[in-house]
Design a protein around this motif. Structure first.
Motif, PDB file in Angstrom:
ATOM      1  N   GLU A 415     -11.631   4.447 -16.070  1.00 23.75           N
ATOM      2  CA  GLU A 415     -10.342   3.937 -15.598  1.00 23.75           C
ATOM      3  C   GLU A 415      -9.292   5.039 -15.673  1.00 23.75           C
ATOM      4  OE1 GLU A 415      -7.439   0.147 -16.616  1.00 23.75           O
ATOM      5  OE2 GLU A 415      -8.311   1.294 -18.270  1.00 23.75           O
ATOM      6  N   LEU A 416      -8.494   5.157 -14.641  1.00 24.58           N
ATOM      7  CA  LEU A 416      -7.315   6.018 -14.644  1.00 24.58           C
ATOM      8  C   LEU A 416      -6.077   5.137 -14.771  1.00 24.58           C
ATOM      9  CD1 LEU A 416      -8.209   8.481 -11.738  1.00 24.58           C
ATOM     10  CD2 LEU A 416      -8.796   8.665 -14.168  1.00 24.58           C
ATOM     11  N   PHE A 417      -5.061   5.598 -15.500  1.00 25.20           N
ATOM     12  CA  PHE A 417      -3.873   4.767 -15.695  1.00 25.20           C
ATOM     13  C   PHE A 417      -2.613   5.619 -15.763  1.00 25.20           C
ATOM     14  CE2 PHE A 417      -5.192   5.821 -20.025  1.00 25.20           C
ATOM     15  CZ  PHE A 417      -3.990   6.181 -20.628  1.00 25.20           C
ATOM     16  N   VAL A 418      -1.489   4.971 -15.478  1.00 19.37           N
ATOM     17  CA  VAL A 418      -0.163   5.545 -15.675  1.00 19.37           C
ATOM     18  C   VAL A 418       0.696   4.483 -16.361  1.00 19.37           C
ATOM     19  CG1 VAL A 418      -0.249   7.124 -13.715  1.00 19.37           C
ATOM     20  CG2 VAL A 418       0.581   4.790 -13.380  1.00 19.37           C
ATOM     21  N   ARG A 419       1.679   4.934 -17.103  1.00 15.67           N
ATOM     22  CA  ARG A 419       2.570   3.969 -17.748  1.00 15.67           C
ATOM     23  C   ARG A 419       3.876   4.649 -18.137  1.00 15.67           C
ATOM     24  NH1 ARG A 419       0.286   2.647 -23.859  1.00 15.67           N
ATOM     25  NH2 ARG A 419       0.963   4.576 -24.851  1.00 15.67           N
ATOM     26  N   GLY A 420       4.887   3.825 -18.356  1.00 11.62           N
ATOM     27  CA  GLY A 420       6.168   4.326 -18.809  1.00 11.62           C
ATOM     28  C   GLY A 420       6.904   3.253 -19.579  1.00 11.62           C
ATOM     29  N   SER A 421       7.817   3.653 -20.444  1.00 12.68           N
ATOM     30  CA  SER A 421       8.624   2.685 -21.179  1.00 12.68           C
ATOM     31  C   SER A 421       9.952   3.324 -21.553  1.00 12.68           C
ATOM     32  CB  SER A 421       7.900   2.191 -22.440  1.00 12.68           C
ATOM     33  OG  SER A 421       7.859   3.175 -23.458  1.00 12.68           O
ATOM     34  N   ALA A 422      10.949   2.475 -21.859  1.00  9.76           N
ATOM     35  CA  ALA A 422      12.281   2.968 -22.180  1.00  9.76           C
ATOM     36  C   ALA A 422      13.004   1.968 -23.068  1.00  9.76           C
ATOM     37  CB  ALA A 422      13.093   3.224 -20.906  1.00  9.76           C
ATOM     38  N   VAL A 423      13.944   2.496 -23.837  1.00 14.57           N
ATOM     39  CA  VAL A 423      14.827   1.698 -24.695  1.00 14.57           C
ATOM     40  C   VAL A 423      16.256   2.200 -24.464  1.00 14.57           C
ATOM     41  CG1 VAL A 423      15.475   1.120 -27.061  1.00 14.57           C
ATOM     42  CG2 VAL A 423      13.047   1.356 -26.450  1.00 14.57           C
ATOM     43  N   THR A 424      17.188   1.278 -24.280  1.00 10.75           N
ATOM     44  CA  THR A 424      18.576   1.684 -24.093  1.00 10.75           C
ATOM     45  C   THR A 424      19.502   0.796 -24.910  1.00 10.75           C
ATOM     46  OG1 THR A 424      20.296   2.143 -22.447  1.00 10.75           O
ATOM     47  CG2 THR A 424      18.916   0.207 -22.073  1.00 10.75           C
ATOM     48  N   GLY A 425      20.600   1.371 -25.390  1.00 12.08           N
ATOM     49  CA  GLY A 425      21.563   0.631 -26.205  1.00 12.08           C
ATOM     50  C   GLY A 425      22.828   1.428 -26.380  1.00 12.08           C
ATOM     51  N   ASP A 426      23.684   0.980 -27.300  1.00  7.10           N
ATOM     52  CA  ASP A 426      24.980   1.620 -27.506  1.00  7.10           C
ATOM     53  C   ASP A 426      24.859   3.047 -28.030  1.00  7.10           C
ATOM     54  OD1 ASP A 426      26.181  -0.681 -26.667  1.00  7.10           O
ATOM     55  OD2 ASP A 426      26.568  -1.466 -28.686  1.00  7.10           O
ATOM     56  N   PHE A 427      23.705   3.422 -28.570  1.00  2.00           N
ATOM     57  CA  PHE A 427      23.561   4.741 -29.188  1.00  2.00           C
ATOM     58  C   PHE A 427      22.665   5.675 -28.378  1.00  2.00           C
ATOM     59  CE2 PHE A 427      25.145   2.017 -32.437  1.00  2.00           C
ATOM     60  CZ  PHE A 427      25.956   2.818 -33.228  1.00  2.00           C
ATOM     61  N   GLY A 428      22.398   5.293 -27.130  1.00  2.00           N
ATOM     62  CA  GLY A 428      21.644   6.198 -26.278  1.00  2.00           C
ATOM     63  C   GLY A 428      20.413   5.552 -25.679  1.00  2.00           C
ATOM     64  N   THR A 429      19.665   6.363 -24.930  1.00  2.00           N
ATOM     65  CA  THR A 429      18.455   5.912 -24.252  1.00  2.00           C
ATOM     66  C   THR A 429      17.300   6.844 -24.582  1.00  2.00           C
ATOM     67  OG1 THR A 429      19.683   4.934 -22.407  1.00  2.00           O
ATOM     68  CG2 THR A 429      17.385   5.497 -22.008  1.00  2.00           C
ATOM     69  N   GLY A 430      16.148   6.253 -24.853  1.00  2.00           N
ATOM     70  CA  GLY A 430      14.924   7.026 -25.059  1.00  2.00           C
ATOM     71  C   GLY A 430      13.843   6.521 -24.120  1.00  2.00           C
ATOM     72  N   SER A 431      12.915   7.419 -23.730  1.00  2.00           N
ATOM     73  CA  SER A 431      11.926   7.010 -22.743  1.00  2.00           C
ATOM     74  C   SER A 431      10.646   7.825 -22.889  1.00  2.00           C
ATOM     75  CB  SER A 431      12.486   7.180 -21.330  1.00  2.00           C
ATOM     76  OG  SER A 431      12.758   8.544 -21.070  1.00  2.00           O
ATOM     77  N   GLU A 432       9.616   7.373 -22.172  1.00  2.00           N
ATOM     78  CA  GLU A 432       8.343   8.091 -22.083  1.00  2.00           C
ATOM     79  C   GLU A 432       7.713   7.828 -20.724  1.00  2.00           C
ATOM     80  OE1 GLU A 432       5.195   6.671 -24.610  1.00  2.00           O
ATOM     81  OE2 GLU A 432       5.559   4.573 -24.081  1.00  2.00           O
ATOM     82  N   VAL A 433       6.936   8.785 -20.241  1.00  2.00           N
ATOM     83  CA  VAL A 433       6.105   8.644 -19.045  1.00  2.00           C
ATOM     84  C   VAL A 433       4.753   9.249 -19.390  1.00  2.00           C
ATOM     85  CG1 VAL A 433       5.766   9.244 -16.631  1.00  2.00           C
ATOM     86  CG2 VAL A 433       8.074   8.786 -17.486  1.00  2.00           C
ATOM     87  N   ALA A 434       3.660   8.505 -19.083  1.00  2.00           N
ATOM     88  CA  ALA A 434       2.323   8.947 -19.502  1.00  2.00           C
ATOM     89  C   ALA A 434       1.310   8.732 -18.390  1.00  2.00           C
ATOM     90  CB  ALA A 434       1.893   8.206 -20.763  1.00  2.00           C
ATOM     91  N   ALA A 435       0.228   9.512 -18.447  1.00  2.00           N
ATOM     92  CA  ALA A 435      -0.920   9.338 -17.565  1.00  2.00           C
ATOM     93  C   ALA A 435      -2.172   9.679 -18.359  1.00  2.00           C
ATOM     94  CB  ALA A 435      -0.816  10.228 -16.335  1.00  2.00           C
TER      95      ALA A 435
END
Length: 485
Positions: A415-435
């Motif tokens: 199986e091949l896959f891709v994914r991403g996720s993020a968190v945002t709030g009053d103190f900033g935003t963090g994220s990831e992108v993966a394959a």
């Protein structure tokens, strides 16, 4: 008719049964093929010699049956001579078999209601991380070092005992965890006693997961990548002692409801806890049939399978008797990764020591013919926030999501896959992108190799098993072998 042949008409059928039983006993190779007829009706109860013979025949029939079970279970060979001299009471009550783990299974669960399965999970991982910055500064003004990584670890090793005792509806489960990344290298992780009432309700009592989110509720063996997403790691609750119920309402609606000590109290004692419970519920609907476990379509659904659901979790965290933060509050972080209870995190000279948590999640999953899609959104409110000296602070709202998709280029294997996720709030935003890729070594979920590469920006999450570090940015490489047997 009087005389010695008066009972001939009644005796011959019973003699036939005796001959069949003795012939079966003398020929073990045929014992798997012969089914004895049920005892024929007679009035032998009034004939003492015949009654004794029939009793012996019934004993032989029972012996043959038990020997057949032993032979089918591999305890004796088909060509081995069979002896009927030993009393049936000395025959074993259980036999070993492999069934998703080594299982000790009873021949007759009604007579000896006990079953034990022993399994072993092992997650061996290589982790490499190349940082973009050597240090970061969090919301409290602390300077934190971000390490590079190049190492091997056992992130999750688990010896699992499960089965039932006293009754098939009285289950048990115990999980002994070993790890090279957790604070305790060996510790009990999960354990409970369960009572199954019917399909609508099984009641559990013990140490378990606060449900909270879909990806957290699923076992870590079934993640799309090497581990759970950054967003799930940030928002999810954890493990605590409590009571919970799991069941199905009809053919397509399932649920979990939970009440326990707190969001994360695995390593805490009663003296570390406040007096507030955590309450959590997760419900999901599968309108087109069974969705299956995990997120990949390893089952290769011929028709579209859908899962849609949502969850709600709530708890209140009080200050300690000395107006300090409690031990169970330390898992909650701001959107830049700073612990909420870190001094100066929300205001200079103020340390948070009490707050309420509300977490709402909603998820959607699709599977068909080796293709899969899954996503979850998160909304978390921190309310009634109090700091030292009785300071009242404003409520906070953090949002997040993950999205992921996979496709088997070799059915049930690669199986091949891709994914991403993020968190945002009053103190900033963090994220990831993966394959990455998942290679199912034996066309099954029980042995899987995973390789993924993830670009991380300003991680708000930190957890030793997943490999995320609060505040980090850089490239994360993970190569992992998951086995379960």
């Amino acid at each position: 008719m009087d005389g010695p042949f008066a009972n001939r008409g009644r005796r011959w059928p019973n003699v036939t049964v005796a001959i069949i039983a003795l012939w079966t006993c003398a020929s073990p190779a045929l014992s798997q093929q012969v089914s004895l007829p049920p005892p024929l009706a007679s009035n032998h109860a009034t004939d003492p010699p015949l009654a004794e013979a029939m009793q012996r025949i019934e004993q032989l029939e029972q012996t043959v049956f038990e020997l057949q079970q032993r032979q089918n279970g591999g305890l004796i060979e088909a060509e081995a001579p069979i002896c009927f001299d030993a009393p049936t009471a000395e025959l074993p009550t259980h036999y070993p078999i492999y069934d998703s783990g080594w299982t000790l299974r009873p021949y007759d669960a009604a007579k000896t209601p006990f079953e034990l399965t022993i399994g072993l999970h092992n997650q061996f991982r290589y982790t490499g991380f190349s940082r973009d910055e050597a240090t970061t500064i969090d919301a409290a003004g602390n300077v934190n070092t971000i390490p590079n990584r190049n190492d091997f670890d056992v992130n999750r090793g688990r010896l699992v005992f499960s089965g039932y005792a006293l009754d098939k509806d009285l289950g048990f489960y115990a999980n002994i965890d070993y790890s090279t990344v957790a604070s305790s290298s060996i510790q009990p992780l999960l354990g409970w006693i369960s009572f199954r009432h019917n399909d609508a309700l099984t009641l559990y009592m013990g140490l378990g997961k606060v449900p909270g989110t879909w990806e957290w509720q699923q076992t870590s063996r079934y993640t799309m990548g090497a581990d759970r997403t950054l967003a799930t790691t940030f928002f999810r609750p954890s493990i605590t002692a409590g009571m919970w119920g799991i069941g199905k309402l009809g053919d397509s609606l399932s649920y979990t409801v939970f009440v326990g000590n707190g969001l994360n109290t695995l390593t805490l004692r009663s003296s570390d806890l406040d007096t507030n419970f955590v309450y959590s519920a997760l419900a999901w609907w599968e309108p087109l049939g069974e969705f299956g476990v995990g997120f990949s379509d390893q089952e290769h659904h011929d028709n579209l399978a859908i899962r849609v659901g949502h969850g709600l979790t709530q708890t209140k965290n009080d200050s300690t008797s000395t107006d300090q933060s409690g031990a169970e509050q330390t898992v909650v972080r701001l959107s830049d990764g700073t612990r909420l209870v870190e001094p100066n995190a929300l205001a200079p000279g103020v340390t948070v020591n009490a707050f309420d948590v509300w977490l709402y999640t909603a998820h959607l999953g699709l599977k068909k013919q080796g293709y899969s899609f899954s996503s979850e959104v998160f909304m978390r409110w921190l309310r009634n926030i109090e700091g030292t000296g009785g300071t009242s602070l404003e409520s906070l709202l953090d949002n997040g999501f993950y999205i992921q998709g996979g496709a088997f280029v070799i059915p049930k294997k690669l199986e091949l896959f891709v994914r991403g996720s993020a968190v945002t709030g009053d103190f900033g935003t963090g994220s990831e992108v993966a394959a990455g890729l998942n290679w199912h070594l034996f066309d099954k979920r029980s042995a899987r190799f995973t390789l993924d590469v993830t670009d991380i920006r300003d991680s708000p999450a930190e957890q030793s098993r997943t490999g995320y570090v609060a505040g980090e940015s850089g490239t994360l490489l993970r190569a992992q072998l998951w086995t379960f047997f």
